[in-house]
Every structure is written in C-alpha cells, then in structure tokens.
Design a protein around this motif. Structure first.
Motif, PDB file in Angstrom:
ATOM      1  N   PRO A 213       8.247   5.911   1.478  1.00  0.00           N
ATOM      2  CA  PRO A 213       9.421   6.130   0.947  1.00  0.00           C
ATOM      3  C   PRO A 213       9.647   7.507   0.549  1.00  0.00           C
ATOM      4  O   PRO A 213       8.655   8.297   0.131  1.00  0.00           O
ATOM      5  N   CYS A 214      10.853   8.080   1.051  1.00  0.00           N
ATOM      6  CA  CYS A 214      10.905   9.584   1.054  1.00  0.00           C
ATOM      7  C   CYS A 214      11.167  10.043  -0.440  1.00  0.00           C
ATOM      8  O   CYS A 214      10.579  11.099  -0.776  1.00  0.00           O
ATOM      9  N   ARG A 215      11.696   9.181  -1.292  1.00  0.00           N
ATOM     10  CA  ARG A 215      11.850   9.702  -2.716  1.00  0.00           C
ATOM     11  C   ARG A 215      11.329   8.698  -3.548  1.00  0.00           C
ATOM     12  O   ARG A 215      10.401   9.030  -4.253  1.00  0.00           O
ATOM     13  N   GLY A 216      11.637   7.558  -3.459  1.00  0.00           N
ATOM     14  CA  GLY A 216      11.330   6.300  -4.415  1.00  0.00           C
ATOM     15  C   GLY A 216      11.575   5.183  -3.626  1.00  0.00           C
ATOM     16  O   GLY A 216      12.636   4.940  -2.852  1.00  0.00           O
ATOM     17  N   THR A 217      10.789   4.149  -3.704  1.00  0.00           N
ATOM     18  CA  THR A 217      11.066   2.912  -2.904  1.00  0.00           C
ATOM     19  C   THR A 217      12.580   2.059  -3.365  1.00  0.00           C
ATOM     20  O   THR A 217      13.271   1.937  -2.317  1.00  0.00           O
ATOM     21  N   GLN A 218      12.533   2.127  -4.457  1.00  0.00           N
ATOM     22  CA  GLN A 218      14.070   1.440  -4.592  1.00  0.00           C
ATOM     23  C   GLN A 218      15.135   2.160  -4.316  1.00  0.00           C
ATOM     24  O   GLN A 218      15.987   1.589  -3.845  1.00  0.00           O
TER      25      GLN A 218
ATOM     26  N   ALA B 154       8.922   1.829  10.685  1.00  0.00           N
ATOM     27  CA  ALA B 154       9.006   2.999   9.953  1.00  0.00           C
ATOM     28  C   ALA B 154       9.734   3.959  10.681  1.00  0.00           C
ATOM     29  O   ALA B 154       9.736   3.686  11.947  1.00  0.00           O
ATOM     30  N   SER B 155      10.223   4.970  10.071  1.00  0.00           N
ATOM     31  CA  SER B 155      11.069   5.906  11.074  1.00  0.00           C
ATOM     32  C   SER B 155       9.926   6.979  11.833  1.00  0.00           C
ATOM     33  O   SER B 155       8.934   7.003  11.344  1.00  0.00           O
ATOM     34  N   VAL B 156      10.368   7.781  12.761  1.00  0.00           N
ATOM     35  CA  VAL B 156       9.627   8.750  13.608  1.00  0.00           C
ATOM     36  C   VAL B 156      10.423  10.024  13.361  1.00  0.00           C
ATOM     37  O   VAL B 156      11.943   9.853  13.515  1.00  0.00           O
ATOM     38  N   PRO B 157      10.101  11.027  13.054  1.00  0.00           N
ATOM     39  CA  PRO B 157       8.584  11.382  13.164  1.00  0.00           C
ATOM     40  C   PRO B 157       7.904  11.257  11.852  1.00  0.00           C
ATOM     41  O   PRO B 157       6.564  11.340  11.518  1.00  0.00           O
ATOM     42  N   ASP B 158       8.669  11.216  10.603  1.00  0.00           N
ATOM     43  CA  ASP B 158       7.853  11.372   9.307  1.00  0.00           C
ATOM     44  C   ASP B 158       7.503  10.034   8.627  1.00  0.00           C
ATOM     45  O   ASP B 158       7.056  10.174   7.599  1.00  0.00           O
ATOM     46  N   ARG B 159       7.417   8.962   9.267  1.00  0.00           N
ATOM     47  CA  ARG B 159       7.234   7.749   8.575  1.00  0.00           C
ATOM     48  C   ARG B 159       7.790   7.427   7.418  1.00  0.00           C
ATOM     49  O   ARG B 159       7.166   6.612   6.401  1.00  0.00           O
ATOM     50  N   ASN B 160       9.218   7.572   7.287  1.00  0.00           N
ATOM     51  CA  ASN B 160       9.889   7.381   6.095  1.00  0.00           C
ATOM     52  C   ASN B 160      10.513   5.995   6.583  1.00  0.00           C
ATOM     53  O   ASN B 160      10.369   5.218   7.261  1.00  0.00           O
TER      54      ASN B 160
ATOM     55  N   THR C 122       1.068  -1.238   0.007  1.00  0.00           N
ATOM     56  CA  THR C 122       0.056  -0.072  -0.040  1.00  0.00           C
ATOM     57  C   THR C 122       0.803   1.272   0.015  1.00  0.00           C
ATOM     58  O   THR C 122       0.539   2.191  -0.505  1.00  0.00           O
ATOM     59  N   MET C 123       1.810   1.315   1.029  1.00  0.00           N
ATOM     60  CA  MET C 123       2.907   2.415   0.868  1.00  0.00           C
ATOM     61  C   MET C 123       4.073   2.153  -0.146  1.00  0.00           C
ATOM     62  O   MET C 123       4.538   3.405  -0.433  1.00  0.00           O
ATOM     63  N   MET C 124       4.617   1.046  -0.385  1.00  0.00           N
ATOM     64  CA  MET C 124       5.754   0.927  -1.200  1.00  0.00           C
ATOM     65  C   MET C 124       5.380   0.772  -2.745  1.00  0.00           C
ATOM     66  O   MET C 124       4.132   0.210  -3.118  1.00  0.00           O
ATOM     67  N   PHE C 125       6.255   1.174  -3.725  1.00  0.00           N
ATOM     68  CA  PHE C 125       6.230   0.626  -5.042  1.00  0.00           C
ATOM     69  C   PHE C 125       4.961   1.287  -5.549  1.00  0.00           C
ATOM     70  O   PHE C 125       4.329   0.856  -6.522  1.00  0.00           O
ATOM     71  N   ASN C 126       4.838   2.592  -5.221  1.00  0.00           N
ATOM     72  CA  ASN C 126       3.445   3.211  -5.667  1.00  0.00           C
ATOM     73  C   ASN C 126       3.752   3.814  -7.123  1.00  0.00           C
ATOM     74  O   ASN C 126       2.733   4.519  -7.546  1.00  0.00           O
ATOM     75  N   ASP C 127       4.910   3.735  -7.543  1.00  0.00           N
ATOM     76  CA  ASP C 127       5.230   4.157  -9.041  1.00  0.00           C
ATOM     77  C   ASP C 127       4.368   3.181 -10.026  1.00  0.00           C
ATOM     78  O   ASP C 127       4.483   3.404 -11.408  1.00  0.00           O
ATOM     79  N   VAL C 128       4.137   2.044  -9.764  1.00  0.00           N
ATOM     80  CA  VAL C 128       3.231   0.987 -10.515  1.00  0.00           C
ATOM     81  C   VAL C 128       2.035   0.692  -9.917  1.00  0.00           C
ATOM     82  O   VAL C 128       1.887   0.844  -8.861  1.00  0.00           O
TER      83      VAL C 128
END
Length: 256
Positions: free
Chosen positions: A241-246, A204-210, A9-15
């Motif tokens: 993902p902060c920029r892109g999943t991969q 996930a990281s805190v506080p930004d959930r990256n 749901t959160m990762m690989f959202n480019d496809v």
C-alpha cells in the motif's frame, strides 16, 4: 470482476499479523493469503479464519532461512533433505488451516545449472505426489530478478515446461501480473496462453508494486481478461500500500 484475497504479509501492516484477518474481513475481503504462517501454530491461524469468516487462498512452503537471504529450497541440490522437511511442514499446516494451494519456492540458483534443474524437477515431482495424496493443489511462480536477484525460476515458458513434464492436474502456474510484466510484458497474451495452467493469480501495479490502477498497466482490462479466460480462483492482492491499506482500497470499492 474476479474475487480478491488480501495478502496479509503486505497489507494491514499497521496491526500485528493475527489482527490482520479481522481487518481484511472488515474491508470486505472474503479470503486471505500470505507468505508464511509458520511463526504461529496452525490451529491459531485456523481460528482466525473461522472467527473472521475468511477462506484461505494460498501460502508458501517454508523457504529456508529467509532472514539470511534464502528464497526457497526446491532447486538447491545440497538441501534435498531440508526440502522434504519443509514439504512435510507445509502439508501439516495446510491440512489444519484448510489451504487449497501451496506455493513451492525455487530458491536462489542459476537457472541454467544442470544440477539445479534436475533437483528442481525431482523436488517438484515429489511435491506433486505428496500434495496429491492430500488433495492440495501445488503452484510454482516465476519471480523477477529485480525484486529477487538470482531466483532460479524467472521464465514463464520454463515454468510451463516444468508443470507439463510433471503431468499432474493439480500442479499449476502461479501467474503474478507484476512479475509477468517485468519479466516478459505482454500480460494479456500471457493470461490467454497459460489459461489452462493457471492455478492462482496475483496483482500489483508496475513498476512500484503498489495498489492496482496506479501504474503503467491497464488493470481494468487485465481484470476483465481474467474473467474472460474463465479463471474462478482468487486474485491475491500482493502489493505494498502506498499510504495505508484502508486508504488505498478505493480501487477495489470502485469496481463494478
């Protein structure tokens, strides 16, 4: 180090969603999780898992109308029939997909409301009975009110009390490290305290959930503690993902 499941749901959202299974496998994941599979027939999901050589870690029971702000039905006294229907649907999907775990979302309700508490207990007992019949595990998860305002279950101690009151070995705590830090802090002591109840872990990281290793927590120590408490399940990567999943997976490839 623990074994990890990609949260699709959160990762690989480019496809598109159905393409994310193969994307996760190509990045080295052996399992996946996601919020909901219900936009697709369960047979289609099962095929994606099979063709990508992936295991299913967990998914959520239907939450009601997500787009209208519903976040689960288990604590809503006026939605008992809808809850039963959602349980039936989740079980039918879990059997076809082969999911070992279902997460029961509580919903938006006051945590101190007696009617909501009684309804939640009743529905948790029902879900425990039904999932037990099918040999499927059941988890409940405290979720912080910053991300999900008004969520009924926002306390790890209360969650443990609900689980222990049911008294079913397959009903477990979903320990999300991100939510734990925001709600209570003391993540490592929490892992130790509730080790006997934990059925699934998410990170996930805190506080930004990256990505892990990008926030305020010492994620390496936390991962080592997950091993130390004897947890053998998947750790779900439920982060944005902060920029892109991969591009952001260097944290995973650099682990020993």
């Amino acid at each position: 180090m623990p074994k990890f499941a990609a949260n699709l749901t959160m990762m690989f959202n480019d496809v598109p969603f159905l393409h994310r299974f193969e994307a996760a496998a190509s990045c080295g994941f052996s399992a996946v999780e996601y919020l909901f599979p219900y936009e697709h027939p369960p047979e289609v999901i099962a095929d994606q898992l099979l063709h990508s050589h992936l295991s299913q870690a967990l998914f959520n029971m239907p939450p009601g109308d997500w787009h209208l702000g519903e976040r689960g039905l288990a604590a809503l006294p006026e939605r008992k029939r809808d809850f039963r229907d959602s349980l039936d649907k989740a079980l039918s999907y879990a059997q076809v997909i082969g999911s070992p775990l279902l997460h029961m979302m509580a919903g938006i309700a006051p945590s101190n409301d007696r009617s909501a508490i009684d309804t939640y207990r009743e529905n948790l007992k029902l879900a425990a009975e039904r999932t037990g019949e099918y040999g499927i595990g059941l988890t409940i998860e405290p979720i912080n009110g910053r991300d999900m305002p008004g969520y009924f279950l926002q306390n790890f101690e209360q969650a443990a009390e609900f689980i222990e009151a049911v008294g079913a070995a397959h009903v477990k705590l979903q320990f999300d490290i991100y939510h734990r830090q925001i709600l209570h802090g003391d993540v490592i002591m929490g892992l130790r305290q509730y080790a006997h109840l934990i059925g699934h872990i998410q990170i996930a990281s805190v506080p930004d959930r990256n990505e892990p290793f990008t926030g305020e927590l010492n994620d390496r120590l936390i991962l080592e503690e997950i091993d130390a408490i004897g947890y053998k399940g998947y750790v779900g990567c439920e982060y944005r993902p902060c920029r892109g999943t991969q591009e952001g997976l260097t944290w995973l490839t650099e682990l020993p």
